[in-house]
Design an enzyme around this catalytic site. Sequence first.
Site, mmCIF file in Angstrom:
data_model
loop_
_atom_site.group_PDB
_atom_site.id
_atom_site.type_symbol
_atom_site.label_atom_id
_atom_site.label_comp_id
_atom_site.label_asym_id
_atom_site.label_seq_id
_atom_site.Cartn_x
_atom_site.Cartn_y
_atom_site.Cartn_z
ATOM 1 N N LYS A 22 50.836 36.164 -53.285
ATOM 2 C CA LYS A 22 52.264 36.353 -53.599
ATOM 3 C C LYS A 22 52.888 35.033 -54.048
ATOM 4 C CE LYS A 22 55.363 36.345 -50.048
ATOM 5 N NZ LYS A 22 56.446 35.348 -50.172
ATOM 6 N N ASN A 23 52.647 33.982 -53.268
ATOM 7 C CA ASN A 23 53.362 32.735 -53.525
ATOM 8 C C ASN A 23 52.805 31.948 -54.708
ATOM 9 O OD1 ASN A 23 55.105 33.398 -51.530
ATOM 10 N ND2 ASN A 23 54.277 31.980 -49.987
ATOM 11 N N ARG A 92 64.777 34.581 -52.136
ATOM 12 C CA ARG A 92 65.073 33.183 -52.429
ATOM 13 C C ARG A 92 64.220 32.606 -53.544
ATOM 14 N NH1 ARG A 92 67.599 29.989 -49.420
ATOM 15 N NH2 ARG A 92 66.238 28.357 -50.197
ATOM 16 N N CYS A 116 68.348 31.883 -45.078
ATOM 17 C CA CYS A 116 67.634 33.131 -44.814
ATOM 18 C C CYS A 116 67.271 33.162 -43.347
ATOM 19 C CB CYS A 116 66.440 33.302 -45.743
ATOM 20 S SG CYS A 116 64.932 32.576 -45.186
ATOM 21 N N ARG A 121 67.207 26.518 -45.585
ATOM 22 C CA ARG A 121 66.453 26.438 -46.838
ATOM 23 C C ARG A 121 67.300 26.005 -48.044
ATOM 24 N NH1 ARG A 121 62.350 31.436 -47.110
ATOM 25 N NH2 ARG A 121 61.251 29.999 -48.471
ATOM 26 N N ASP A 304 53.356 29.815 -42.536
ATOM 27 C CA ASP A 304 53.284 31.259 -42.814
ATOM 28 C C ASP A 304 52.231 31.974 -41.959
ATOM 29 O OD1 ASP A 304 55.254 30.895 -44.655
ATOM 30 O OD2 ASP A 304 53.948 30.983 -46.417
ATOM 31 N N ARG A 396 57.547 43.247 -48.458
ATOM 32 C CA ARG A 396 57.869 42.184 -49.405
ATOM 33 C C ARG A 396 56.632 41.367 -49.744
ATOM 34 N NH1 ARG A 396 62.915 38.517 -48.258
ATOM 35 N NH2 ARG A 396 61.834 37.586 -50.013
HETATM 36 N N1 EPU Z 1 63.843 21.803 -48.210
HETATM 37 C C1 EPU Z 1 64.957 21.030 -48.341
HETATM 38 N N2 EPU Z 1 65.507 20.878 -49.590
HETATM 39 C C2 EPU Z 1 64.965 21.457 -50.689
HETATM 40 C C3 EPU Z 1 63.808 22.253 -50.543
HETATM 41 C C4 EPU Z 1 63.263 22.409 -49.292
HETATM 42 O O1 EPU Z 1 65.470 20.474 -47.362
HETATM 43 O O2 EPU Z 1 65.520 21.282 -51.785
HETATM 44 C C5 EPU Z 1 63.234 21.978 -46.873
HETATM 45 C C6 EPU Z 1 63.250 23.433 -46.395
HETATM 46 O O3 EPU Z 1 64.483 23.784 -45.829
HETATM 47 C C7 EPU Z 1 62.089 23.452 -45.415
HETATM 48 C C8 EPU Z 1 61.099 22.455 -46.044
HETATM 49 O O4 EPU Z 1 61.855 21.680 -46.968
HETATM 50 O O5 EPU Z 1 62.516 22.954 -44.171
HETATM 51 C C9 EPU Z 1 59.935 23.090 -46.769
HETATM 52 O O6 EPU Z 1 60.404 24.143 -47.606
HETATM 53 P P1 EPU Z 1 59.744 24.487 -49.004
HETATM 54 O O7 EPU Z 1 60.692 24.129 -50.086
HETATM 55 O O8 EPU Z 1 58.362 23.919 -49.080
HETATM 56 O O9 EPU Z 1 59.650 26.077 -48.901
HETATM 57 P P2 EPU Z 1 59.781 27.063 -50.129
HETATM 58 O O10 EPU Z 1 59.189 26.440 -51.310
HETATM 59 O O11 EPU Z 1 61.162 27.582 -50.203
HETATM 60 C C10 EPU Z 1 57.457 28.234 -49.880
HETATM 61 C C11 EPU Z 1 56.950 29.628 -49.613
HETATM 62 C C12 EPU Z 1 57.237 29.996 -48.168
HETATM 63 C C13 EPU Z 1 56.523 28.978 -47.274
HETATM 64 C C14 EPU Z 1 57.010 27.562 -47.614
HETATM 65 C C15 EPU Z 1 56.288 26.482 -46.834
HETATM 66 C C16 EPU Z 1 57.192 30.715 -51.754
HETATM 67 C C17 EPU Z 1 57.851 31.760 -52.556
HETATM 68 N N3 EPU Z 1 57.618 30.574 -50.496
HETATM 69 O O12 EPU Z 1 58.855 28.268 -49.649
HETATM 70 O O13 EPU Z 1 56.671 31.286 -47.962
HETATM 71 O O14 EPU Z 1 56.802 29.251 -45.918
HETATM 72 O O15 EPU Z 1 56.798 27.313 -49.029
HETATM 73 O O16 EPU Z 1 54.929 26.537 -47.043
HETATM 74 O O17 EPU Z 1 56.302 30.020 -52.230
HETATM 75 C C18 EPU Z 1 56.411 33.396 -46.933
HETATM 76 O O18 EPU Z 1 55.591 33.689 -47.822
HETATM 77 O O19 EPU Z 1 56.578 34.085 -45.897
HETATM 78 C C19 EPU Z 1 57.232 32.178 -47.080
HETATM 79 C C20 EPU Z 1 58.356 31.981 -46.404
#
Ligand code: EPU
Length: 417
Positions: A22-23, A92, A116, A121, A304, A396
């Site tokens: 998915k990701n 998101r 969320c 996030r 995850d 999802r």
């Molecule tokens: N963060 C910030 N500022 C930013 C971006 C992130 O402070 O601009 C913080 C977040 O709040 C969090 C940390 O950095 O505390 C890491 O977040 P990240 O940005 O890596 O998460 P994401 O890219 O939004 C993806 C996956 C998530 C997975 C995370 C961590 C996708 C679509 N989602 O989210 O997947 O948990 O990386 O590996 O790729 C899931 O599949 O259940 C899921 C939540």
Amino acid sequence: MDKIVIEGGDPLKGEVIISGSKNAALPILSACLLTDGWHTLDNIPKLKDIWTIKEILSNLGVVFEENGQALRVNSDNLNNYIAPYNLVKTMRASILVLGPLLSRLGKVKISLPGGCAIGARPINLHLKGLSAMGADVHLEHGYVVASADKLRGANIFFEISTVNGTENLMMAAVKADGITTLNNAAKEPEVVDLANMLNSMGARIKGAGTDTIAITGVKELHPIRYGIIPDRIEAGTFLIAAGITKGKIKIKGCNLDHIEIIIEKLLDIGMEIEKQGEDLVAIGHDKIKSADIKTMPFPGFPTDMQAQFMALMCIADGWSMIRETIFENRFMHVSELRRMGADIEINGAQALVRGKRNLSGAQVMATDLRASASLVLAALAAEGRTEISRVYHLDRGYQDLDLKLSLLGSKIWREKY
Ligand code: EPU
């Protein structure tokens, strides 16, 4: 709405095939915005988040065609640069269209994703990076509005490793003027898969999978055929399903390099896992030892998989400490696991689990995607009947989880309520 009903206690037996990630699929579908022509994508999983990103892309003018198992994608006629609130609020990861739309059209307006269930996030690091590349970025009535005549290469430092942030900036940079360097970049396999896809489109990206990614902007990209990597979180979830039910299953089509840390932990707690090429044979035993985990960016233990591992620890011998370091509110499964008899104490970002022999079936509620998976796993091991409501969270991110489990011999079905 659907609920999932499980009569627990059956050891899983048989074979299961892992679906596409998915990701990885979400950013790769978004990357199809970068150039015109027909892309062909293989191994796109069939799940709700993929339908949502397709809806967002369709709304921008992207056209899709099913071609057997493959999905063809064409963005020749982009006629919109806005991703509206009603679509973005449901997922998101919609923010992944930000970088490619800005690169392709020079402007984008996308609803700011709210917090969320698992945490606030923010996307400040995505926006800061785009500003460093010369974009004018501001917030307007709940929308991020960004524009740039031409993005230019920049040296960007992420203060926190961010998966979607790295992906967004990589997509923004592929056609920018000059070189963009992403420091403290996310190293997740999904980032590498996107970089491989972009490189096969003609991009010049080096270092994906390491801390530093260098992207040299190119003038043109071309459409391609590309296959998505297997879903490492789905593979990990089935490994735990074998362990928690004391079953024996063959998990087919995994990339073992992506799940090394999960395999290592499950060996530590006493499971047998045999590697057979790209397949794994996982055997769960009566005695499950306890183990501590701390979630970390890749190659650390994935956040995850935290909820699913916690479900397993609920029936381990002894105490385990689960530390969540990525998201500030990712313990919502705890109160539901407690309803099934689990003994878990939360102290800030740590959960102390006191393992016990048995869980008991109960009526529980899914709160987010991975929390739902942990409840399904706990229910497979529990005595009696568990009813899990709000399983739209599960839909999802897992393709046919209940069907796959039922083919492995568990008593699991859906009911309307
Ligand atoms: N963060 C910030 N500022 C930013 C971006 C992130 O402070 O601009 C913080 C977040 O709040 C969090 C940390 O950095 O505390 C890491 O977040 P990240 O940005 O890596 O998460 P994401 O890219 O939004 C993806 C996956 C998530 C997975 C995370 C961590 C996708 C679509 N989602 O989210 O997947 O948990 O990386 O590996 O790729 C899931 O599949 O259940 C899921 C939540």
